[in-house]
Scaffold this active site. Structure first.
Site, PDB file in Angstrom:
ATOM      1  N   GLU A  10       0.867  -1.170   0.000  1.00 40.68           N
ATOM      2  CA  GLU A  10       0.000   0.000   0.000  1.00 40.68           C
ATOM      3  C   GLU A  10       0.907   1.224   0.000  1.00 40.68           C
ATOM      4  O   GLU A  10       2.021   1.192   0.564  1.00 40.68           O
ATOM      5  CB  GLU A  10      -0.921   0.018   1.224  1.00 40.68           C
ATOM      6  CG  GLU A  10      -1.895  -1.151   1.294  1.00 40.68           C
ATOM      7  CD  GLU A  10      -2.889  -1.197   0.145  1.00 40.68           C
ATOM      8  OE1 GLU A  10      -3.150  -0.127  -0.459  1.00 40.68           O
ATOM      9  OE2 GLU A  10      -3.387  -2.287  -0.159  1.00 40.68           O
ATOM     10  N   HIS A  58      -7.012   2.610   1.380  1.00 45.57           N
ATOM     11  CA  HIS A  58      -6.380   1.744   2.393  1.00 45.57           C
ATOM     12  C   HIS A  58      -6.765   2.101   3.828  1.00 45.57           C
ATOM     13  O   HIS A  58      -6.633   1.257   4.722  1.00 45.57           O
ATOM     14  CB  HIS A  58      -4.854   1.734   2.247  1.00 45.57           C
ATOM     15  CG  HIS A  58      -4.198   3.083   2.255  1.00 45.57           C
ATOM     16  ND1 HIS A  58      -4.213   3.914   3.334  1.00 45.57           N
ATOM     17  CD2 HIS A  58      -3.475   3.724   1.286  1.00 45.57           C
ATOM     18  CE1 HIS A  58      -3.525   5.013   3.065  1.00 45.57           C
ATOM     19  NE2 HIS A  58      -3.074   4.933   1.821  1.00 45.57           N
ATOM     20  N   HIS A 153      -8.482  -1.880   1.415  1.00 43.57           N
ATOM     21  CA  HIS A 153      -7.273  -2.566   0.958  1.00 43.57           C
ATOM     22  C   HIS A 153      -6.279  -2.651   2.103  1.00 43.57           C
ATOM     23  O   HIS A 153      -6.089  -1.695   2.848  1.00 43.57           O
ATOM     24  CB  HIS A 153      -6.639  -1.796  -0.208  1.00 43.57           C
ATOM     25  CG  HIS A 153      -7.392  -1.915  -1.486  1.00 43.57           C
ATOM     26  ND1 HIS A 153      -6.786  -2.150  -2.696  1.00 43.57           N
ATOM     27  CD2 HIS A 153      -8.714  -1.839  -1.737  1.00 43.57           C
ATOM     28  CE1 HIS A 153      -7.711  -2.193  -3.645  1.00 43.57           C
ATOM     29  NE2 HIS A 153      -8.881  -2.002  -3.083  1.00 43.57           N
ATOM     30  N   ASP A 158      -4.588  -8.595   1.362  1.00 45.24           N
ATOM     31  CA  ASP A 158      -4.627  -8.766  -0.086  1.00 45.24           C
ATOM     32  C   ASP A 158      -3.651  -9.849  -0.549  1.00 45.24           C
ATOM     33  O   ASP A 158      -3.936 -10.595  -1.493  1.00 45.24           O
ATOM     34  CB  ASP A 158      -4.305  -7.444  -0.787  1.00 45.24           C
ATOM     35  CG  ASP A 158      -5.449  -6.440  -0.686  1.00 45.24           C
ATOM     36  OD1 ASP A 158      -6.477  -6.785  -0.078  1.00 45.24           O
ATOM     37  OD2 ASP A 158      -5.311  -5.320  -1.205  1.00 45.24           O
TER      38      ASP A 158
END
Length: 237
Positions: A10, A58, A153, A158
């Site tokens: 991220e 995120h 996210h 992920d």
């Protein structure tokens, strides 16, 4: 034995070249296509704020990251973990671009200097499902991977989802990998020796009808070749 690392990041924004930085790295290890639990996860202080659009994706606040280590503080640990592994990344150019920029800022060569092959699951998915949506969420839905816990996210979450997606995308390789694993465990390929002298094969003779049909075909070939049928010559020799 094949060691694969599913990796995701991220970031503060979309452009490493324009100063955006990595704020989270998540890694999940597969050995022989099985999750080992030997994972890596870092939150990083990027030294700058996230763009509002990135923050909406995120949800990692700037305040949360203030006391986290800088990339240079974890880089040796990260590279030792990734050493010689096959990396599996969704939309690999994005994550690799950011990692290469972070490595450059610490005076190190690009990531490919440290790892083995890099596999992009987005490229794989586009080849398997042309013209369809191939985001991680879309692939989870298509392949039956439970992503109900993914409201925002997150690099580690992920990476865990992508591990399941990758295993499903490559399910047809299971049989080959089992063979390879057996060969690696024994140290060599296995060959089974058969004593052919102990096997008696039955002799099948042509029936009268089959012999008559055969002679008829030879007669036609004789006429077409002017009596030069090789089969008859061999029989008479």
């Amino acid at each position: 034995m094949l060691r694969q690392i599913i990796l995701d990041t991220e970031t503060t924004g979309l452009s490493a070249d324009n100063g955006d930085r990595i704020i989270e790295i998540g890694c999940v290890e597969l050995v022989a296509r099985k999750l080992t639990g030997n994972n890596k996860h870092f939150y990083l202080n990027p030294g700058r704020d996230s763009h509002p659009d990135a923050l909406r994706i995120h949800g990692i606040s700037n305040d949360f990251l203030k006391d986290k280590p800088k990339f240079e503080a974890v880089v040796e640990d990260l590279l030792a973990y990734l050493q010689d592994a096959q990396l599996i990344i969704h939309n690999a150019p994005f994550d690799i671009g950011f990692l290469n920029k972070e490595l450059e800022l610490t005076g190190r060569p690009p990531l490919r200097h440290f790892v083995g092959e890099i596999t992009d699951t987005l490229v794989m998915a586009k080849e398997m499902y042309p013209g369809k949506r191939n985001s991680l969420d879309a692939l989870c839905d298509r392949l039956g991977v439970d992503n109900s816990g993914r409201t925002l996210h997150g690099a580690l979450l992920d990476a865990e989802l992508l591990a399941d997606v990758y295993i499903n995308l490559t399910r047809g390789q299971d049989a080959l990998l089992v063979i390879e694993e057996d060969a690696q465990n024994t140290g060599s390929s296995q060959h089974i020796a058969l004593d052919l002298q102990s096997i008696q094969l039955p002799i099948m003779f042509a029936t009268e009808q089959e012999q008559a049909a055969h002679k008829a075909v030879l007669t036609q070939i004789d006429k077409a070749s002017g009596g030069k049928t090789v089969w008859r010559t061999q029989q008479n020799g």
